[in-house]
Design a protein around this motif. Sequence first.
Motif, PDB file in Angstrom:
ATOM      1  N   LEU A 192      -2.595   5.448   6.819  1.00 23.71           N
ATOM      2  CA  LEU A 192      -1.980   6.309   5.805  1.00 23.71           C
ATOM      3  C   LEU A 192      -0.699   6.954   6.319  1.00 23.71           C
ATOM      4  CD1 LEU A 192      -5.150   8.069   4.324  1.00 23.71           C
ATOM      5  CD2 LEU A 192      -3.811   6.214   3.309  1.00 23.71           C
ATOM      6  N   VAL A 193      -0.727   7.367   7.581  1.00 23.34           N
ATOM      7  CA  VAL A 193       0.457   8.023   8.142  1.00 23.34           C
ATOM      8  C   VAL A 193       1.612   7.045   8.277  1.00 23.34           C
ATOM      9  CG1 VAL A 193       1.389   9.124  10.215  1.00 23.34           C
ATOM     10  CG2 VAL A 193      -0.823   9.842   9.322  1.00 23.34           C
ATOM     11  N   VAL A 194       1.358   5.867   8.846  1.00 25.14           N
ATOM     12  CA  VAL A 194       2.459   4.927   9.072  1.00 25.14           C
ATOM     13  C   VAL A 194       3.012   4.390   7.754  1.00 25.14           C
ATOM     14  CG1 VAL A 194       1.622   4.247  11.345  1.00 25.14           C
ATOM     15  CG2 VAL A 194       0.891   2.958   9.336  1.00 25.14           C
ATOM     16  N   LYS A 195       2.150   4.251   6.749  1.00 23.38           N
ATOM     17  CA  LYS A 195       2.656   3.776   5.460  1.00 23.38           C
ATOM     18  C   LYS A 195       3.397   4.879   4.709  1.00 23.38           C
ATOM     19  CE  LYS A 195       2.142   0.179   4.285  1.00 23.38           C
ATOM     20  NZ  LYS A 195       2.915  -1.029   4.613  1.00 23.38           N
ATOM     21  N   ALA A 196       2.995   6.136   4.932  1.00 32.64           N
ATOM     22  CA  ALA A 196       3.648   7.242   4.235  1.00 32.64           C
ATOM     23  C   ALA A 196       5.002   7.580   4.823  1.00 32.64           C
ATOM     24  CB  ALA A 196       2.753   8.487   4.273  1.00 32.64           C
ATOM     25  N   VAL A 197       5.185   7.332   6.107  1.00 33.47           N
ATOM     26  CA  VAL A 197       6.435   7.737   6.764  1.00 33.47           C
ATOM     27  C   VAL A 197       7.222   6.533   7.252  1.00 33.47           C
ATOM     28  CG1 VAL A 197       5.428   9.916   7.496  1.00 33.47           C
ATOM     29  CG2 VAL A 197       5.324   7.956   9.025  1.00 33.47           C
ATOM     30  N   ARG A 201      -3.950  -2.250   3.226  1.00 35.04           N
ATOM     31  CA  ARG A 201      -5.287  -2.833   3.281  1.00 35.04           C
ATOM     32  C   ARG A 201      -5.394  -3.837   4.425  1.00 35.04           C
ATOM     33  NH1 ARG A 201      -9.269  -3.458  -0.588  1.00 35.04           N
ATOM     34  NH2 ARG A 201      -7.873  -2.553  -2.133  1.00 35.04           N
ATOM     35  N   ARG A 202      -4.350  -4.676   4.560  1.00 36.73           N
ATOM     36  CA  ARG A 202      -4.390  -5.692   5.612  1.00 36.73           C
ATOM     37  C   ARG A 202      -4.234  -5.066   6.997  1.00 36.73           C
ATOM     38  NH1 ARG A 202      -1.347 -11.473   5.010  1.00 36.73           N
ATOM     39  NH2 ARG A 202      -2.439 -12.540   6.711  1.00 36.73           N
ATOM     40  N   LEU A 203      -3.417  -4.024   7.078  1.00 36.35           N
ATOM     41  CA  LEU A 203      -3.241  -3.333   8.350  1.00 36.35           C
ATOM     42  C   LEU A 203      -4.551  -2.680   8.788  1.00 36.35           C
ATOM     43  CD1 LEU A 203      -1.155  -2.517  10.491  1.00 36.35           C
ATOM     44  CD2 LEU A 203      -0.634  -0.496   9.118  1.00 36.35           C
ATOM     45  N   PHE A 204      -5.256  -2.080   7.842  1.00 36.02           N
ATOM     46  CA  PHE A 204      -6.545  -1.459   8.150  1.00 36.02           C
ATOM     47  C   PHE A 204      -7.556  -2.511   8.609  1.00 36.02           C
ATOM     48  CE2 PHE A 204     -10.810  -0.129   6.906  1.00 36.02           C
ATOM     49  CZ  PHE A 204     -10.891   1.128   7.487  1.00 36.02           C
ATOM     50  N   ALA A 205      -7.583  -3.650   7.914  1.00 36.12           N
ATOM     51  CA  ALA A 205      -8.540  -4.702   8.271  1.00 36.12           C
ATOM     52  C   ALA A 205      -8.255  -5.258   9.663  1.00 36.12           C
ATOM     53  CB  ALA A 205      -8.484  -5.826   7.236  1.00 36.12           C
ATOM     54  N   SER A 206      -6.966  -5.429  10.004  1.00 36.12           N
ATOM     55  CA  SER A 206      -6.619  -5.957  11.319  1.00 36.12           C
ATOM     56  C   SER A 206      -7.019  -4.984  12.421  1.00 36.12           C
ATOM     57  CB  SER A 206      -5.110  -6.231  11.388  1.00 36.12           C
ATOM     58  OG  SER A 206      -4.726  -7.201  10.436  1.00 36.12           O
ATOM     59  N   SER A 249      -3.531   0.861  18.287  1.00 42.63           N
ATOM     60  CA  SER A 249      -3.607  -0.465  17.657  1.00 42.63           C
ATOM     61  C   SER A 249      -2.883  -0.481  16.323  1.00 42.63           C
ATOM     62  CB  SER A 249      -5.073  -0.856  17.461  1.00 42.63           C
ATOM     63  OG  SER A 249      -5.747  -0.920  18.692  1.00 42.63           O
ATOM     64  N   VAL A 250      -3.119   0.541  15.514  1.00 40.43           N
ATOM     65  CA  VAL A 250      -2.465   0.594  14.202  1.00 40.43           C
ATOM     66  C   VAL A 250      -0.958   0.670  14.352  1.00 40.43           C
ATOM     67  CG1 VAL A 250      -2.161   1.989  12.116  1.00 40.43           C
ATOM     68  CG2 VAL A 250      -4.448   1.590  13.037  1.00 40.43           C
ATOM     69  N   TRP A 251      -0.465   1.517  15.235  1.00 42.29           N
ATOM     70  CA  TRP A 251       0.985   1.659  15.400  1.00 42.29           C
ATOM     71  C   TRP A 251       1.620   0.384  15.935  1.00 42.29           C
ATOM     72  CZ3 TRP A 251       4.298   5.293  13.752  1.00 42.29           C
ATOM     73  CH2 TRP A 251       3.749   6.472  13.236  1.00 42.29           C
ATOM     74  N   GLU A 252       0.960  -0.291  16.874  1.00 39.38           N
ATOM     75  CA  GLU A 252       1.523  -1.535  17.405  1.00 39.38           C
ATOM     76  C   GLU A 252       1.564  -2.615  16.327  1.00 39.38           C
ATOM     77  OE1 GLU A 252       2.936  -2.229  20.217  1.00 39.38           O
ATOM     78  OE2 GLU A 252       2.658  -0.225  21.046  1.00 39.38           O
ATOM     79  N   LEU A 253       0.478  -2.734  15.570  1.00 40.54           N
ATOM     80  CA  LEU A 253       0.454  -3.731  14.498  1.00 40.54           C
ATOM     81  C   LEU A 253       1.514  -3.434  13.447  1.00 40.54           C
ATOM     82  CD1 LEU A 253      -3.408  -4.102  14.027  1.00 40.54           C
ATOM     83  CD2 LEU A 253      -1.859  -5.822  14.970  1.00 40.54           C
ATOM     84  N   TYR A 254       1.678  -2.170  13.118  1.00 36.92           N
ATOM     85  CA  TYR A 254       2.668  -1.794  12.102  1.00 36.92           C
ATOM     86  C   TYR A 254       4.087  -2.081  12.576  1.00 36.92           C
ATOM     87  CZ  TYR A 254       5.737   1.187   9.361  1.00 36.92           C
ATOM     88  OH  TYR A 254       6.772   1.654   8.605  1.00 36.92           O
TER      89      TYR A 254
END
Length: 443
Positions: free
Chosen positions: A381-386, A302-307, A288-293
Amino acid sequence: MATRRRATLLLSAILVPLGVVTLIAMVLLWPSGDRSSLAVANPYATADGVSFDSGTVREVGEADCPSSQPTVDAGGTALTCTIAYTQPALGGEVIAVEVTPELATTNAVEPGDEIRYLNLANVIQGGAAPYVFVDFVRSVPIVALAVVYAVVVIAVARWRGLRAMIGLVGALVILAQFILPGLVEGAPPLLLGLVGSVVIMYGVLYFAHGFSARTSTALLGTVFGLGVTAVLAAWATDTAHLTGVGDENAYALVNASDELSISSIILCGLIISGLGVLNDVTITQSSSVWELYELAPNTSGRRLFASAMRIGRDHIASTVYTIAFAYAGAALPVLILVSLYDRALIETLTSGELAEEVVRTLVGSIGLVLAIPLTTLIAVLVVKAVGPKTTGGGHVDTTHAHQPDEGATPAVLASEGAGTLAPGQRLVALGDRRARRAEGEDA
């Protein structure tokens, strides 16, 4: 693709050392295979001249019990019981197999059934029933069901489904060759269950889902969930006094060896029981996180985590009662029996008959619920860091990366120029643009 490669390198720096430590612990804990100290009576062992045979039931009826022949010889009256007239698989005449009273009341034995029976004809001459029902032969229906399951999984999930089933076989091998013998030899149950579970998750996740940043993120969340479950299981087993003494199988194990501890077996079982559901939720959150990103790379962490957590909360709501009902279904006979007792509800739920199932449900659910936000946080954290980088080292600013064409719709303007849109809005905009292109327009 570059983002995913960088994420894989970052996660590998954590997971590779963890995997090495786990493998070393597994080698150190590997059981010797020596079972000389065990003394377990085999219920299927037979005396000389006695054998377990199989055959096909031709007819079922009521008749005098062969086992009551001594009573008849003494001048008494023969008892009536259910007889399954069976054709032996090895050939010969039809024989009368005496069905046990417990099974006879259910009318489960029918003509055409394949059954196993105890053959006492060579050792008992007219004294008791020479043929006694033991069990049904279930090979054909179970194999057929397994084949249907494999076909359905492969047809729907294709190669990933096939890899998942092969991974399941590997997990069962680790359970049978490492965890179970380790418990028999008295290895530390907490460490044994945790190491075995982590090894299983490494193999199952990577083999079924492939080596990717998503899988690695899910694996980290799974390991965390396993750690929480292990700590809670150790505390609950001791505090709730889960001794397993109410189970007849536990009595057999206690009498088999001085090294066996039923509490240790329960503790290890609490850790293993949540593996499947834990794997499910962590994979879902990571994806879910990777698709949203990837749909909205400019979204704040913050918004990515909330979604992603909105998805996670829905998953929590469904999986919590999934675990509860799964355990309730497995313990249904015990639930029915306990419900017939005249006891208060709290006494029933905390009784020795149900305490283990209740603790298993609660411990597994807590580990599951806590694994979801942690997996989501790790993935964010991973997707935002890389994420995408410019040559100067900063993040790419795609807010005004493209000038929209004249006449573009508001949705297209939003998708190309509004970096602050929510992921769902950007998805709608993307769909609008693709629809226009499909119609041959120059967006």
